[in-house]
Design a protein around this motif. Structure first.
Motif, short mmCIF file in Angstrom:
data_model
loop_
_atom_site.label_atom_id
_atom_site.label_comp_id
_atom_site.label_asym_id
_atom_site.label_seq_id
_atom_site.Cartn_x
_atom_site.Cartn_y
_atom_site.Cartn_z
N GLU A 35 0.83 -1.21 0.00
CA GLU A 35 0.00 0.00 0.00
C GLU A 35 0.86 1.25 0.00
OE1 GLU A 35 -3.76 -1.83 2.56
OE2 GLU A 35 -2.63 -0.11 3.34
N LEU A 36 0.24 2.37 -0.42
CA LEU A 36 0.86 3.68 -0.33
C LEU A 36 -0.01 4.58 0.53
CD1 LEU A 36 2.04 4.27 -4.00
CD2 LEU A 36 3.51 3.97 -2.00
N TRP A 37 0.64 5.44 1.32
CA TRP A 37 -0.06 6.40 2.16
C TRP A 37 0.60 7.76 1.97
CZ3 TRP A 37 -3.76 5.22 6.26
CH2 TRP A 37 -4.13 3.87 6.31
N TRP A 38 -0.18 8.82 2.14
CA TRP A 38 0.36 10.17 2.08
C TRP A 38 -0.64 11.12 2.75
CZ3 TRP A 38 -1.24 7.60 -2.42
CH2 TRP A 38 -2.39 8.08 -3.04
N THR A 39 -0.27 12.40 2.86
CA THR A 39 -1.20 13.40 3.38
C THR A 39 -1.60 14.34 2.25
OG1 THR A 39 0.47 15.04 4.05
CG2 THR A 39 -0.10 13.30 5.64
N GLU A 40 -2.83 14.88 2.35
CA GLU A 40 -3.35 15.80 1.35
C GLU A 40 -4.06 16.96 2.04
OE1 GLU A 40 -5.96 14.54 -1.78
OE2 GLU A 40 -4.67 12.86 -2.35
N PRO A 41 -3.99 18.17 1.47
CA PRO A 41 -4.68 19.32 2.07
C PRO A 41 -6.18 19.27 1.81
CG PRO A 41 -3.63 19.97 0.01
CD PRO A 41 -3.24 18.54 0.26
N ARG A 42 -6.92 19.80 2.77
CA ARG A 42 -8.37 19.93 2.64
C ARG A 42 -8.77 21.36 3.02
NH1 ARG A 42 -7.60 16.12 0.08
NH2 ARG A 42 -8.28 13.96 0.37
N PRO A 43 -8.58 22.34 2.10
CA PRO A 43 -8.88 23.74 2.44
C PRO A 43 -10.33 23.95 2.87
CG PRO A 43 -7.62 23.59 0.40
CD PRO A 43 -8.02 22.19 0.76
N ALA A 44 -11.25 23.20 2.29
CA ALA A 44 -12.67 23.38 2.63
C ALA A 44 -13.03 22.80 3.99
CB ALA A 44 -13.54 22.74 1.55
#
Length: 663
Positions: A35-44
């Motif tokens: 598997e791959l994991w990462w973080t992502e922005p959620r401006p809303a």
């Protein structure tokens, strides 16, 4: 059909809400089994960072709100998560939750909510964690080894940092004494430990005030005892004038590291047992690493077959695969011109985060066996017709004394509009933050917001910027507020002199250190008609004493000079002491919860401006820190900035809320 319209009046489908919704990029990609994991922005979602999972079958899910995977170590944070594949199947993920800064264990296939692993501290900013490294064989239930930042008092510099071991059984959730400290705390700053393949050694990066990590760091080496303790720690490489921002062990137990000992961040390999000198692997006038603004950034990763995947370049970056035995470097083909400082490997596959002037940052996988690349996460999607995107040009300008200045020029661009004959467009000079940083050549809808309306943007990688070697970076030593201001002004004047920009309609803007450069430019030159100053430094004396966080609390010792020796220089360069020279409108934007550039700096500056008749506006945003993350904040800030330019440059349009300027 192309029609004529005054610059700044062009209609555009790129509004502030669209630009805000695409702000930020994926970070901290990592492999957990298949598997791959990462973080992502959620401006809303109030700007939280979502922890995203990509299963082996390609499907993606995320840890939903309110979970926010983001560390506050050194305030800029660092790698906030790590994972391991359990023997009984399924991943175990450990992450930092931003709201309380505790470490949590998360078993996504169990259906259970994340459970805390570390306690809450009532002292100062609490206990903070970053750069976790799973050690599943240590202790009864395994451990996580990571950086612990612990406040010892209420002041922003009253803290300590050590490498610590946190048990995975949850026994430390309410008991600070269950956390084992591994390093002795002899350095002010440390990264997480890299454990050798045989488990007998640990290496980490350390440095002390007044150095910043791009000035000089040391690689520490320690033995690991049978009981999991560190012993006989000693410096291995590095020093006061050598920056080592990343290390890794290869499969043979040799230490790989990036160092700028020869003027550029190049790759080296050291046989720790051999007693010889480190061998350079690919000597080039290029950077194979960058500034360590966050703990746990990754520019290179060794592969199982002995090759090394590496991000490298001069000015911009690409992904290559290096053969350390021959020095041959093979770059991948593809549409991406900028690779972020995060890489992961799975067998022969390399995964990174990449972008270009026409594509936003996305998760890209390279199969080194075939050379094939594909997008596997956060894929770029054109929110509008790409015809509205700007067409940047990379240029080199000449500054004072004939020095080179690197910049990216984004001319006004619209598929259906052009400016009237004889009318030169307004331009905004963008000064990046840091100041030890870099403006990347990537698609940015905030830039497109202006260029699609007929306003040009010039991003200046002024002296002091990274990407061009240590000598270029060191131009700013004791020259902050001089070289950066001069370089931005030189680019602005050159654009005007060559007939690219209207000399009467030039503006300057920047955030953080860029906010300093913008304010110093408005109070130190006559080049600009107005400026936007975002969460800035305005008073060097205050910021250099007790008005910022620990990480940068002695940054000015190199940027300006030792405060004890040159106090007058601090006063003379500060915009707050030069408000009598300010003659142009300005906009100040500030987060109310900013621990790095606190609102008190803006408040003192405004008090000094009071009664001078300078049109200005000051907007503050509750819940925002250093760097705006919430969509509503970014919309307000962008529309206010545009309104400032419209009013100052005499541009008539009524589709943007009018910013109230007071005198």
């Amino acid at each position: 059909m192309v029609s004529t319209g005054a610059h700044g009046t062009w209609p555009s489908p790129i509004d502030a809400a669209l630009a805000a919704s695409h702000d930020g990029r994926p970070e901290y990609v990592g492999a957990v089994g298949e598997e791959l994991w990462w973080t992502e922005p959620r401006p809303a979602e109030s700007g939280r960072r979502a922890l995203v999972r990509r299963r082996a079958d390609g499907t993606t899910t995320e840890l939903p709100a309110p979970w926010n995977a983001r560390s506050r170590v050194i305030e800029y944070g660092g790698r906030p998560w790590a994972g391991t594949e359990r023997a009984e199947g399924g991943p175990l993920i450990v992450f930092v939750h931003f709201d309380d800064q505790r470490l949590y264990a998360y078993e996504p296939d169990s259906g259970a909510a994340p459970r805390p692993l570390t306690p809450v501290s009532a002292t100062g900013g609490g206990l903070r964690w970053a750069d976790p490294r799973p050690q599943p064989e240590r202790g009864a239930a395994g451990e996580i080894w990571c950086v612990l930042e612990e406040f010892t008092g209420e002041g922003p510099t009253e803290l300590r940092r050590v490498i610590a071991a946190v048990p995975l059984d949850g026994s430390a959730a309410d008991d600070r004494t269950a956390v084992r400290e591994l390093s002795a705390g002899q350095h002010r700053f440390v990264t997480g430990p890299e454990v050798s393949p045989d488990g007998r050694r640990a290496a980490w990066i350390a440095w002390d005030h007044p150095r910043m990590p791009w000035d000089g760091t040391e690689v520490m080496l320690a033995g690991i005892g049978e009981d999991g303790t560190f012993h006989d720690a000693r410096p291995l490489v590095g020093g006061p004038e050598e920056s080592v921002p990343q290390i890794r062990w290869d499969a043979a137990g040799r230490l790989l590291f990036a160092s700028d000992r020869d003027g550029w961040w190049n790759l080296y390999r050291l046989d720790v047992d051999g007693g010889g000198e480190a061998a350079g692997l690919c000597a080039r006038e290029e950077e194979f690493a960058g500034p360590l603004w966050k703990i746990g950034l990754t520019w290179f990763q060794p592969l199982d077959n002995g090759l090394i995947a590496t991000v490298h370049g001069k000015g911009s970056t690409t992904l290559g695969v290096l053969d350390p035995e021959t020095g041959r470097l093979a770059d991948i083909a593809g549409p991406w011109t900028e690779w972020a400082e995060t890489l992961a490997v799975r067998g022969s596959r390399v995964v990174g985060v990449a972008a270009s002037p026409h594509r936003a940052y996305e998760i890209v996988e390279l199969d080194t066996a075939t050379g094939h690349t594909r997008v596997i996460g956060a894929p770029h999607e054109d929110a509008v017709d790409p015809a509205y995107y700007p067409r940047p040009v990379v240029r080199t300008f000449t500054g004072p004394g004939g020095r080179e200045i690197h910049a990216q020029i984004y001319a006004p661009h619209h598929p259906e509009r052009t400016g009237p004959d004889g009318e030169l467009p307004p331009y905004v000079i963008w000064a990046h933050g840091g100041p030890t940083g870099h403006a990347a050549l990537v698609l940015d809808l905030e830039i497109a917001y202006f260029t699609s309306r007929g306003i040009g943007v010039a991003e200046v990688n002024y002296g002091g910027s990274t990407g061009y070697g240590r000598a270029y970076r060191n131009r700013l030593r004791e020259q902050w507020g001089v070289v950066d201001v001069e370089d931005c002004a030189a680019v602005a004047r050159a654009l005007a002199d060559e007939g690219t920009a209207d000399p009467a309609r030039l503006a300057v803007r920047g955030g953080s250190a860029g906010g300093w450069t913008a304010a110093a430019s408005l109070t130190g030159t006559d080049v600009y008609a107005c400026g936007t100053i975002i969460y800035p430094i305005l008073d060097l004396t205050g910021w250099g004493t007790d008005e910022t966080h620990d990480f940068e609390s002695q940054y000015l010792e190199s940027l300006v000079g030792p405060l004890a020796e040159v106090p007058d220089r601090y006063r003379e360069r500060s915009p707050i002491t030069r408000t009598d020279r300010l003659a142009t409108p300005f906009l100040l934007l500030q987060g109310e919860d900013d621990p790095i550039c606190p609102p008190v700096q803006c408040e003192r500056f405004l008090a000094a401006v009071e009664g001078r008749g300078i049109p200005h506006a000051y907007l503050t945003y509750p819940g925002e820190g250093h760097g705006f993350r919430r969509a509503e904040t970014m919309i307000s800030a962008l529309e206010s900035e545009l309104s400032l330019y419209l009013q100052t440059f005499g541009i008539d349009r009524d589709d943007v809320p009018r910013l109230e300027l007071r005198k």
